[in-house]
Design an enzyme around this catalytic site. Structure first.
Site, PDB file in Angstrom:
ATOM      1  N   HIS A 149     -10.852   3.998  -1.998  1.00 13.90           N
ATOM      2  CA  HIS A 149     -11.824   4.247  -0.533  1.00 13.90           C
ATOM      3  C   HIS A 149     -10.268   5.758   0.035  1.00 13.90           C
ATOM      4  O   HIS A 149      -9.772   5.071   0.031  1.00 13.90           O
ATOM      5  CB  HIS A 149     -12.232   3.311   0.681  1.00 13.90           C
ATOM      6  N   VAL A 150     -10.875   6.644  -0.654  1.00 10.12           N
ATOM      7  CA  VAL A 150      -9.670   7.556   0.554  1.00 10.12           C
ATOM      8  C   VAL A 150      -9.504   7.249   1.895  1.00 10.12           C
ATOM      9  O   VAL A 150     -10.117   7.141   2.692  1.00 10.12           O
ATOM     10  CB  VAL A 150     -10.337   8.961   0.471  1.00 10.12           C
ATOM     11  N   HIS A 151      -8.191   6.999   2.191  1.00  9.52           N
ATOM     12  CA  HIS A 151      -7.437   7.275   2.799  1.00  9.52           C
ATOM     13  C   HIS A 151      -6.614   7.998   3.458  1.00  9.52           C
ATOM     14  O   HIS A 151      -4.908   7.753   3.152  1.00  9.52           O
ATOM     15  CB  HIS A 151      -7.018   5.690   3.584  1.00  9.52           C
ATOM     16  N   LEU A 152      -6.138   8.147   4.742  1.00  8.13           N
ATOM     17  CA  LEU A 152      -5.033   9.572   5.511  1.00  8.13           C
ATOM     18  C   LEU A 152      -4.227   8.875   6.066  1.00  8.13           C
ATOM     19  O   LEU A 152      -4.598   7.741   6.733  1.00  8.13           O
ATOM     20  CB  LEU A 152      -5.852  10.282   6.276  1.00  8.13           C
TER      21      LEU A 152
END
Length: 415
Positions: free
Chosen positions: A331-334
């Site tokens: 899950h893409v996370h900044l």
DNA sequence: GTTCTAGAAC
DNA sequence: GTTCTAGAAC
């Protein structure tokens, strides 16, 4: 011209999404008296919205009906794993990986994108991988999408890995308005216009809240120490790499959310301040990002900037916003992380180099890559960066060990 | 991602 | 002897 006054009958269906993944809908009927002095009906409607979304003042007498929204399950026909729950209107990417236990290289890690419509009882299936995904003997085709209903069969790839879809009522969902008001099971408040909701002060300094943080860690489902409780046991996110998907749904972890993203504190912060900005949409990794995600990524960066601005130590600490080139967690996370790296959770070379070498890609650079190339590419050899010698990110002096590096970092701390 | 621990380094 | 790392296991 005088409007006089009139009575406005408003019916609204509110969909409650619980942290456990369950959904419930509540139909609300209100009679709103709109008077001439209100100037315009929009004023009354505006007040109505404020009222509805202020959940604690939500009286049961306004609720005309409640009902259970069916839960959508993707069932592995060859019983390879437990059914995967799909949340209403949330995209999920599946393929080869721990969730499906598929190891076949012909199946892409991002083979299909699924989106369930729990109201209407179907799943939209989009083929992302090169090899064919098949629904009832018909090849979907890369980039194409079809719907699948109960009774139909989905083959993840090449007539293999059969799945069916099932919609079931979740009888454990609270049924009464009184149940709905219980704080622990309260639906997430969501702005109707996309305005963000600050849940609690982002001034929760990660390094000074370790007691609290550890307590939260004990409550939530980490890789091995504790098991999820209650209905969470049935969730598919059992593998450690799926942990963010669980944490982002946990109200105790959330510090900000709006209609597109949620911000949580990193469970193991590597600096005094370390937040993760995650999109609600299920985007597995940087690899699947395309031009259509640019606006979302810009929004994630704006929210990250906002977290920094609201930080009480923003004036004396510097921050970086960026992504790990090869993240461990799905899950893409900044990452929004202060540059003091003053944290007991920073323990090894991999931790250090993942934030201080080109393994950490600035948010602006990811956005620029998408704007220029339409996709994000990771340079060959990036994983080797994690093995580089320990070097101070400020004065570039090499340090022999992690403890020595930590001692050295203290010399750069603001007084 | 974290935890654990054998064995290298000191 | 202790400290620290790296890799396996989860």
């Amino acid at each position: 011209m005088s409007m006089g006054s009139f009575r406005l009958r408003v019916t609204l269906e509110v969909i409650a999404l619980y942290s456990t993944g369950r959904c419930q809908y509540v139909r609300v009927c209100l009679l709103v008296d709109v008077h001439e002095e209100d100037c315009a009906s929009c004023a009354a409607v505006f007040n109505f919205q404020c009222f509805v979304f202020n959940y604690n003042t939500f009286s049961s007498r306004y609720i005309t009906s409640t009902g259970e929204m069916p839960v959508c399950l993707l069932v592995s026909e060859d019983d390879a794993h437990k059914p995967i729950q799909l949340h209403h209107q949330q995209s999920v990417t599946l393929g080869r990986g721990p969730e499906t236990k598929i190891k076949d290289k012909k199946c892409s890690r991002d083979q299909v994108e699924l989106r369930a419509d729990c109201n209407r009882g179907f799943i939209t299936v989009k083929q992302l991988g090169v090899n064919p995904t098949i629904v009832d003997d018909v090849v979907v085709g890369k980039g194409n999408q079809v719907t699948i209903k109960p009774g139909q069969r989905l083959y993840m790839v090449n007539q293999q890995y059969p799945y069916t879809v099932k919609f079931t009522e979740d009888t454990s969902t609270p049924r009464s308005a009184a149940d709905l008001r219980k704080p622990a099971k309260r639906a997430h408040q969501m702005s109707s216009e996309g305005n963000g909701e600050k849940i609690k002060s982002p001034a929760n300094k990660t390094s000074t809240s370790h007691t609290d943080h550890n307590r939260m860690s004990d409550d939530s489902p980490p890789a091995k120490k504790t098991q999820p409780s209650g209905s969470e046991k049935s969730e598919s996110a059992g593998h450690w790499s799926q942990g963010l998907k669980v944490s982002m749904q946990d109200p105790k972890m959330q510090v900000y959310k709006d209609d597109r993203v949620v911000v949580i504190k990193d469970k193991y912060p590597k600096a005094r301040y370390h937040w993760l900005v995650l999109p609600w949409d299920s985007i597995s990794s940087l690899k699947v990002l395309r031009s259509e995600h640019i606006e979302l990524l810009k929004h994630m960066q704006r929210v990250g900037d906002q977290m920094v601005q609201q930080c009480p130590d923003a004036h004396k600490l510097s921050f970086r916003l960026g992504y790990h080139a090869i993240p461990s967690m799905s899950h893409v996370h900044l990452h929004v992380i202060s540059q003091d790296f003053d944290s007991p959770c920073l323990k090894n070379k991999k931790h250090w180099n993942s934030f201080t070498t080109d393994y950490f890609v600035n948010s602006q650079d990811v956005i620029a890559m998408l704007e220029h190339d339409g996709k994000v590419t990771v340079k060959e050899g990036t994983s080797e960066l994690l093995k580089l010698p320990l070097r101070c990110h400020l004065c570039h002096k090499e340090q022999p060990t992690i403890p020595k590096l930590k001692e050295h970092l203290k010399t750069h701390l603001p007084s």
